[in-house]
Design a protein around this motif. Structure first.
Motif, PDB file in Angstrom:
ATOM      1  N   LEU A 101       0.851  -1.249   0.045  1.00 49.75           N
ATOM      2  CA  LEU A 101       0.026  -0.075   0.101  1.00 49.75           C
ATOM      3  C   LEU A 101       0.928   1.280  -0.119  1.00 49.75           C
ATOM      4  CD1 LEU A 101      -2.598  -1.335   2.524  1.00 49.75           C
ATOM      5  CD2 LEU A 101      -3.214  -0.567   0.199  1.00 49.75           C
ATOM      6  N   GLY A 102       1.951   1.240   0.453  1.00 49.77           N
ATOM      7  CA  GLY A 102       2.754   2.311   0.687  1.00 49.77           C
ATOM      8  C   GLY A 102       3.207   2.506  -0.825  1.00 49.77           C
ATOM      9  N   ARG A 103       3.619   1.477  -1.440  1.00 48.81           N
ATOM     10  CA  ARG A 103       4.396   1.664  -2.614  1.00 48.81           C
ATOM     11  C   ARG A 103       3.086   2.144  -3.892  1.00 48.81           C
ATOM     12  NH1 ARG A 103       6.818  -3.423  -2.215  1.00 48.81           N
ATOM     13  NH2 ARG A 103       5.041  -4.179  -3.512  1.00 48.81           N
ATOM     14  N   ALA A 104       1.889   1.724  -3.614  1.00 49.75           N
ATOM     15  CA  ALA A 104       0.542   2.213  -4.300  1.00 49.75           C
ATOM     16  C   ALA A 104       0.410   3.753  -3.909  1.00 49.75           C
ATOM     17  CB  ALA A 104      -0.486   1.459  -3.848  1.00 49.75           C
ATOM     18  N   GLY A 141       0.161   6.975  -6.746  1.00 57.71           N
ATOM     19  CA  GLY A 141      -1.180   7.872  -6.484  1.00 57.71           C
ATOM     20  C   GLY A 141      -2.306   6.827  -7.029  1.00 57.71           C
ATOM     21  N   PRO A 142      -3.395   7.284  -6.949  1.00 54.01           N
ATOM     22  CA  PRO A 142      -4.630   6.397  -7.122  1.00 54.01           C
ATOM     23  C   PRO A 142      -4.590   5.943  -8.661  1.00 54.01           C
ATOM     24  CG  PRO A 142      -5.127   8.774  -6.973  1.00 54.01           C
ATOM     25  CD  PRO A 142      -3.872   8.625  -6.366  1.00 54.01           C
ATOM     26  N   ALA A 148      -1.975   0.663  -7.521  1.00 49.97           N
ATOM     27  CA  ALA A 148      -2.997   1.272  -6.726  1.00 49.97           C
ATOM     28  C   ALA A 148      -4.255   0.210  -6.249  1.00 49.97           C
ATOM     29  CB  ALA A 148      -3.608   2.287  -7.372  1.00 49.97           C
ATOM     30  N   PHE A 149      -4.888   0.138  -5.199  1.00 48.53           N
ATOM     31  CA  PHE A 149      -5.979  -0.606  -4.769  1.00 48.53           C
ATOM     32  C   PHE A 149      -7.083   0.520  -4.497  1.00 48.53           C
ATOM     33  CE2 PHE A 149      -2.222  -2.933  -3.606  1.00 48.53           C
ATOM     34  CZ  PHE A 149      -2.386  -4.207  -4.139  1.00 48.53           C
ATOM     35  N   PRO A 179     -10.391   5.814  -3.827  1.00 51.33           N
ATOM     36  CA  PRO A 179      -9.178   6.705  -4.085  1.00 51.33           C
ATOM     37  C   PRO A 179      -9.348   7.298  -5.616  1.00 51.33           C
ATOM     38  CG  PRO A 179      -8.951   4.247  -4.135  1.00 51.33           C
ATOM     39  CD  PRO A 179     -10.131   4.384  -3.620  1.00 51.33           C
ATOM     40  N   ARG A 180     -10.454   6.587  -6.472  1.00 51.87           N
ATOM     41  CA  ARG A 180     -10.267   7.160  -7.714  1.00 51.87           C
ATOM     42  C   ARG A 180     -11.092   8.467  -7.921  1.00 51.87           C
ATOM     43  NH1 ARG A 180     -11.260   1.592 -11.616  1.00 51.87           N
ATOM     44  NH2 ARG A 180     -10.313   0.438 -10.172  1.00 51.87           N
TER      45      ARG A 180
END
Length: 266
Positions: free
Chosen positions: A49-52, A56-57, A62-63, A141-142
């Protein structure tokens, strides 16, 4: 492609292999789900999640949502969700657990849903539907073009009970308590948890005779059976429950009750 047409990007987190495999199987069967990435520990999930978040979204890693077990060694699911709450664009959270007693804490962390093991297909599909609707409405997040409108509440309110949606008359509700972004509605026969903030209920149920007596509590004036004053502290009795009234709300409540008494036919 419209946001609503984009399959969900899911991170599934559980330290028990059979439970994780079941979660992956159910996610893989849902047509609304696209990418599913497994994580056997919360620490690994946090790294992903840190990499995501760095990308950015709209990034490749991203998730949209994390399906998250609660009880795990080391960093547990509640702690991970609390950390995610500090991210600029956190993913949505659905807790999947065998423990009922973490529900209030989970909803305080703004979880979309709280699923109990063993998982039921219909209930699981309902959680995915909620996530998909929130992502489509721009609450994930989108990005979205417009924020979703607050739904108008009528004389009945839909609640879920054992996977079945019931419509509870507002007239049957004695009081409501805030639990994060949710509210617990109390009736003579029990209680129901709904994903509606107490502030929304206060605004829309004023016409039904509801009044706030505390920052976390809303009561139906007509259900108040006693007004008690003990050592300068005000409270009301509704059935077998005695509910504290904050000093901030005490004067308004007294005025409303006095007006109600004066309007009664003699």
């Amino acid at each position: 492609m419209h946001v609503s047409d984009v399959p969900l990007r899911v991170l599934a987190v559980d330290d028990e292999r059979p439970a994780l495999e079941e979660l992956l199987y159910l996610l893989g069967k849902d047509p609304r789900v696209g990418t599913v990435v497994p994580a056997p520990a919360a620490t690994e999930a946090l790294r992903r999640l840190g990499r995501a978040m760095e990308d950015g979204p709209g990034g490749a890693d991203a998730f949209d949502v994390v399906f998250l077990d609660v009880s795990m060694p080391g960093l547990n699911g509640l702690e991970l969700a609390r950390l995610l709450g500090g991210f600029a664009t956190p993913p949505l959270i659905v807790f999947v657990t065998a423990h009922e007693d973490f529900a209030v804490r989970a909803f305080d962390l703004k979880a979309v849903d709280y699923l109990l093991k063993p998982l039921r297909r219909e209930r699981f599909a309902e959680a995915v539907r909620r996530v998909a609707e929130l992502v489509r409405a721009g609450q994930g997040p989108r990005p979205a073009a417009l924020p979703p409108p607050v739904p108008a509440l009528g004389d009945q309110i839909p609640v879920e009970l054992g996977g079945v949606t019931r419509f509870v008359p507002v007239a049957d509700i004695t009081y409501a308590e805030a639990q994060g972004d949710y509210a617990r509605l109390h009736t003579r026969d029990g209680s129901h948890l709904v994903r509606i903030p107490l502030s929304t209920l206060e605004e829309q149920w004023r016409a039904h005779g509801f009044v706030r007596i505390h920052r976390s509590r809303l009561v139906a004036l007509g259900r108040i059976e006693e007004l008690r004053l003990d050592g300068g502290n005000l409270s009301v009795r509704i059935g077998d429950r005695v509910l504290a009234v904050s000093r901030r709300n005490a004067r308004e409540l007294r005025d409303l009750l006095a007006r109600r008494a004066a309007d009664r036919p003699r």
